[in-house]
Design a protein around this motif. Sequence first.
Motif, PDB file in Angstrom:
ATOM      1  N   VAL A 286      -1.630 -14.642   6.815  1.00 39.40           N
ATOM      2  CA  VAL A 286      -1.057 -13.644   5.907  1.00 39.40           C
ATOM      3  C   VAL A 286      -2.145 -12.693   5.418  1.00 39.40           C
ATOM      4  CG1 VAL A 286       0.020 -13.295   3.647  1.00 39.40           C
ATOM      5  CG2 VAL A 286       0.883 -15.087   5.164  1.00 39.40           C
ATOM      6  N   LEU A 287      -3.284 -13.252   5.006  1.00 37.60           N
ATOM      7  CA  LEU A 287      -4.380 -12.419   4.498  1.00 37.60           C
ATOM      8  C   LEU A 287      -4.917 -11.485   5.575  1.00 37.60           C
ATOM      9  CD1 LEU A 287      -6.221 -15.109   2.372  1.00 37.60           C
ATOM     10  CD2 LEU A 287      -5.036 -13.094   1.496  1.00 37.60           C
ATOM     11  N   ALA A 288      -5.017 -11.981   6.794  1.00 41.65           N
ATOM     12  CA  ALA A 288      -5.503 -11.128   7.891  1.00 41.65           C
ATOM     13  C   ALA A 288      -4.539  -9.978   8.139  1.00 41.65           C
ATOM     14  CB  ALA A 288      -5.681 -11.964   9.157  1.00 41.65           C
ATOM     15  N   GLU A 289      -3.246 -10.247   8.083  1.00 43.93           N
ATOM     16  CA  GLU A 289      -2.247  -9.196   8.269  1.00 43.93           C
ATOM     17  C   GLU A 289      -2.319  -8.167   7.145  1.00 43.93           C
ATOM     18  OE1 GLU A 289       2.160  -9.505   9.748  1.00 43.93           O
ATOM     19  OE2 GLU A 289       2.158  -9.832   7.566  1.00 43.93           O
ATOM     20  N   LEU A 290      -2.458  -8.641   5.901  1.00 42.27           N
ATOM     21  CA  LEU A 290      -2.575  -7.720   4.766  1.00 42.27           C
ATOM     22  C   LEU A 290      -3.812  -6.843   4.902  1.00 42.27           C
ATOM     23  CD1 LEU A 290      -1.568 -10.110   1.830  1.00 42.27           C
ATOM     24  CD2 LEU A 290      -0.216  -8.211   2.749  1.00 42.27           C
ATOM     25  N   ASP A 291      -4.912  -7.447   5.328  1.00 38.58           N
ATOM     26  CA  ASP A 291      -6.157  -6.691   5.481  1.00 38.58           C
ATOM     27  C   ASP A 291      -6.005  -5.614   6.555  1.00 38.58           C
ATOM     28  OD1 ASP A 291      -9.014  -6.317   4.867  1.00 38.58           O
ATOM     29  OD2 ASP A 291      -9.306  -6.991   6.926  1.00 38.58           O
ATOM     30  N   GLU A 292      -5.371  -5.974   7.667  1.00 39.68           N
ATOM     31  CA  GLU A 292      -5.208  -5.017   8.762  1.00 39.68           C
ATOM     32  C   GLU A 292      -4.239  -3.896   8.393  1.00 39.68           C
ATOM     33  OE1 GLU A 292      -3.672  -4.892  13.425  1.00 39.68           O
ATOM     34  OE2 GLU A 292      -4.013  -6.818  12.417  1.00 39.68           O
ATOM     35  N   ALA A 293      -3.140  -4.250   7.714  1.00 42.11           N
ATOM     36  CA  ALA A 293      -2.103  -3.257   7.429  1.00 42.11           C
ATOM     37  C   ALA A 293      -2.436  -2.378   6.227  1.00 42.11           C
ATOM     38  CB  ALA A 293      -0.761  -3.968   7.183  1.00 42.11           C
ATOM     39  N   LEU A 294      -3.114  -2.952   5.229  1.00 44.78           N
ATOM     40  CA  LEU A 294      -3.318  -2.238   3.969  1.00 44.78           C
ATOM     41  C   LEU A 294      -4.747  -1.777   3.743  1.00 44.78           C
ATOM     42  CD1 LEU A 294      -1.220  -4.511   1.560  1.00 44.78           C
ATOM     43  CD2 LEU A 294      -0.445  -2.592   2.958  1.00 44.78           C
ATOM     44  N   GLY A 295      -5.714  -2.485   4.322  1.00 48.29           N
ATOM     45  CA  GLY A 295      -7.096  -2.162   3.992  1.00 48.29           C
ATOM     46  C   GLY A 295      -7.342  -2.403   2.510  1.00 48.29           C
ATOM     47  N   GLU A 296      -7.804  -1.379   1.813  1.00 49.43           N
ATOM     48  CA  GLU A 296      -8.085  -1.506   0.382  1.00 49.43           C
ATOM     49  C   GLU A 296      -6.973  -0.940  -0.489  1.00 49.43           C
ATOM     50  OE1 GLU A 296     -10.714  -3.081  -0.920  1.00 49.43           O
ATOM     51  OE2 GLU A 296     -11.249  -3.615   1.141  1.00 49.43           O
ATOM     52  N   ARG A 297      -5.967  -0.313   0.123  1.00 51.86           N
ATOM     53  CA  ARG A 297      -4.952   0.346  -0.700  1.00 51.86           C
ATOM     54  C   ARG A 297      -3.856  -0.626  -1.139  1.00 51.86           C
ATOM     55  NH1 ARG A 297      -0.376   1.111   2.042  1.00 51.86           N
ATOM     56  NH2 ARG A 297      -0.426   1.001   4.335  1.00 51.86           N
ATOM     57  N   PRO A 298      -3.112  -0.277  -2.182  1.00 48.06           N
ATOM     58  CA  PRO A 298      -2.034  -1.156  -2.653  1.00 48.06           C
ATOM     59  C   PRO A 298      -0.824  -1.108  -1.721  1.00 48.06           C
ATOM     60  CG  PRO A 298      -2.100   0.852  -3.959  1.00 48.06           C
ATOM     61  CD  PRO A 298      -3.306   0.892  -3.061  1.00 48.06           C
ATOM     62  N   VAL A 299       0.009  -2.129  -1.808  1.00 48.31           N
ATOM     63  CA  VAL A 299       1.205  -2.211  -0.987  1.00 48.31           C
ATOM     64  C   VAL A 299       2.240  -1.188  -1.468  1.00 48.31           C
ATOM     65  CG1 VAL A 299       2.241  -4.029  -2.433  1.00 48.31           C
ATOM     66  CG2 VAL A 299       2.924  -3.814  -0.028  1.00 48.31           C
ATOM     67  N   THR A 300       2.983  -0.600  -0.511  1.00 51.26           N
ATOM     68  CA  THR A 300       4.052   0.346  -0.811  1.00 51.26           C
ATOM     69  C   THR A 300       5.324  -0.101  -0.095  1.00 51.26           C
ATOM     70  OG1 THR A 300       3.635   1.780   1.098  1.00 51.26           O
ATOM     71  CG2 THR A 300       2.341   2.207  -0.903  1.00 51.26           C
ATOM     72  N   LEU A 301       6.416   0.613  -0.357  1.00 51.23           N
ATOM     73  CA  LEU A 301       7.677   0.257   0.294  1.00 51.23           C
ATOM     74  C   LEU A 301       7.569   0.362   1.811  1.00 51.23           C
ATOM     75  CD1 LEU A 301      10.665  -0.505   0.138  1.00 51.23           C
ATOM     76  CD2 LEU A 301      11.206   1.916  -0.114  1.00 51.23           C
ATOM     77  N   ASP A 302       6.851   1.360   2.307  1.00 52.45           N
ATOM     78  CA  ASP A 302       6.726   1.521   3.761  1.00 52.45           C
ATOM     79  C   ASP A 302       6.053   0.320   4.416  1.00 52.45           C
ATOM     80  OD1 ASP A 302       7.954   3.966   3.663  1.00 52.45           O
ATOM     81  OD2 ASP A 302       6.094   5.114   3.595  1.00 52.45           O
ATOM     82  N   ASP A 303       5.270  -0.432   3.648  1.00 57.29           N
ATOM     83  CA  ASP A 303       4.562  -1.579   4.217  1.00 57.29           C
ATOM     84  C   ASP A 303       5.473  -2.787   4.436  1.00 57.29           C
ATOM     85  OD1 ASP A 303       1.967  -0.372   4.250  1.00 57.29           O
ATOM     86  OD2 ASP A 303       1.898  -0.620   2.079  1.00 57.29           O
ATOM     87  N   VAL A 304       6.648  -2.779   3.811  1.00 54.52           N
ATOM     88  CA  VAL A 304       7.532  -3.943   3.905  1.00 54.52           C
ATOM     89  C   VAL A 304       7.853  -4.263   5.362  1.00 54.52           C
ATOM     90  CG1 VAL A 304       9.858  -4.776   3.385  1.00 54.52           C
ATOM     91  CG2 VAL A 304       8.496  -3.670   1.598  1.00 54.52           C
ATOM     92  N   THR A 305       8.048  -3.226   6.171  1.00 54.90           N
ATOM     93  CA  THR A 305       8.361  -3.453   7.589  1.00 54.90           C
ATOM     94  C   THR A 305       7.105  -3.558   8.450  1.00 54.90           C
ATOM     95  OG1 THR A 305       8.568  -1.058   7.914  1.00 54.90           O
ATOM     96  CG2 THR A 305      10.583  -2.287   7.406  1.00 54.90           C
ATOM     97  N   ARG A 306       5.933  -3.354   7.855  1.00 55.49           N
ATOM     98  CA  ARG A 306       4.678  -3.431   8.603  1.00 55.49           C
ATOM     99  C   ARG A 306       3.969  -4.773   8.409  1.00 55.49           C
ATOM    100  NH1 ARG A 306       2.636   2.310   6.223  1.00 55.49           N
ATOM    101  NH2 ARG A 306       4.016   3.697   7.430  1.00 55.49           N
ATOM    102  N   LEU A 307       4.657  -5.701   7.777  1.00 56.65           N
ATOM    103  CA  LEU A 307       4.076  -7.020   7.513  1.00 56.65           C
ATOM    104  C   LEU A 307       4.990  -8.093   8.101  1.00 56.65           C
ATOM    105  CD1 LEU A 307       3.101  -6.314   3.780  1.00 56.65           C
ATOM    106  CD2 LEU A 307       1.518  -6.437   5.729  1.00 56.65           C
ATOM    107  N   PRO A 308       5.095  -8.153   9.424  1.00 55.85           N
ATOM    108  CA  PRO A 308       6.062  -9.080  10.038  1.00 55.85           C
ATOM    109  C   PRO A 308       5.776 -10.535   9.739  1.00 55.85           C
ATOM    110  CG  PRO A 308       4.617  -8.116  11.695  1.00 55.85           C
ATOM    111  CD  PRO A 308       4.374  -7.353  10.440  1.00 55.85           C
TER     112      PRO A 308
END
Length: 454
Positions: A286-308
Amino acid sequence: MTSAAPPPIPRAAGSLPLIGHALQMRDNLSFIDSLRDTREPLIEIILQPGTRTVVVQDPALIHQMLKALAPTLDKGRLYDKLGQLLGDSVVTATGRPHVRKRRQLQPAFAHTEISRYVDIMRTEVTATIARWEPGRTLDVREAMVKLSLDMLAKTVFAGSLDDAVFRRLRRDLSVVMNGVGVRLMLPDWAERLPLPFNRRFDRARAGVRATVNTAVEQLQACGHDSADMLSMLLRAIDEETGEPLTGHQISSEILTLAVAGTETTASVLSWALYELARHPGIEARVLAELDEALGERPVTLDDVTRLPYLNRVITETLRLHHPGWLVTRRTTEEIRLGQWTLPAGTELAYCQHALHRDPERFPDPLTFDPDRWNDAAQEPPPGAFLPFGDGKHKCMGDRFARTEMITALATMLRSLRLTLPPGHTVGQVARLTIRPRGLRMTVLPRNPPPGTHR
């Protein structure tokens, strides 16, 4: 040739005169699990003397009940009890009133609104975890209830409740939610006994109503649009009368949002944190996916589908630890369910907790395995997996709830770790929902200072 008559619907063992299966329902989850073990497609239990409750256990029959037979059913015993708190709301209504109420609430769950809510949710999660001291032992479910109510206060009331009122609402809601769960399992006459339990329930129910009514009246009086769900309901028009919703109607829908949006969310978040602590390999993914998808920025609605993968973690939590243990319906006319004919007035029920742990549909069902959701071809058949219900009464807040869970977990997990004491076991208790009992975890920073141990 005439077709053979269907076998009679068996009754679960242990029913007693006057109280039915009330004694077995003291340990309701074990009792419901024991029904699944019979492998009967339908089995009868007695919750209310004089009324048969048929528990539907076969997914195909559950699917038929929720879809094809939906027009012939009303909500049943659970929703009668919920109506004692919610009144006539979208959750308790049936038929045309239900459709009308869904349309009134639908704008609150539009994509644009949920996008705005994500910012509010993330801000509340960030503020909450900033108050958790490293090394502190946390009652996780209590913390998640508070967090869920914090998010509710901001999205529904725009934070207009002061701290004292908010604490009172939280306390009263807890009493009422526990009480509804207990009343579901008791004969109706027990509610009329002059017992301390009933008096506490009545006081708390009156307190919840008074708090919400006051918030509605204050916002109506000032005429200020605070861009929250409450303001949206104040602008809504009753399709039947052409008039704005009454204060009582608005209070009922706000209470519905409060009940649906706190108890279930808090339980699912608690169980997800528990499973991640028990499975460090899953947490690392989970942490690796968050790091890859978000980097340092906060989560947004668009990220909901980018975190399978995080989505699969939530789906698996909803399977293994679904907060619903009994969903009811009631026949309004004679129906044909599978090969059985059931008369009007028959109570029907199904249990997501038991359904989602059926080894015939979910191999190794007690193992927490997000990868079981990798292959769409392996998805369970209709009626076997119902995280948000199905049919015309499917939860309209499903997208909101999943967004809330992803936002909360993505924000928490990147900042801190929650660890379990060695050998710590967590029980489960079913009231209105199934919740963890005794879930205490230690708060640690995600990136501890040099010289400390992770």
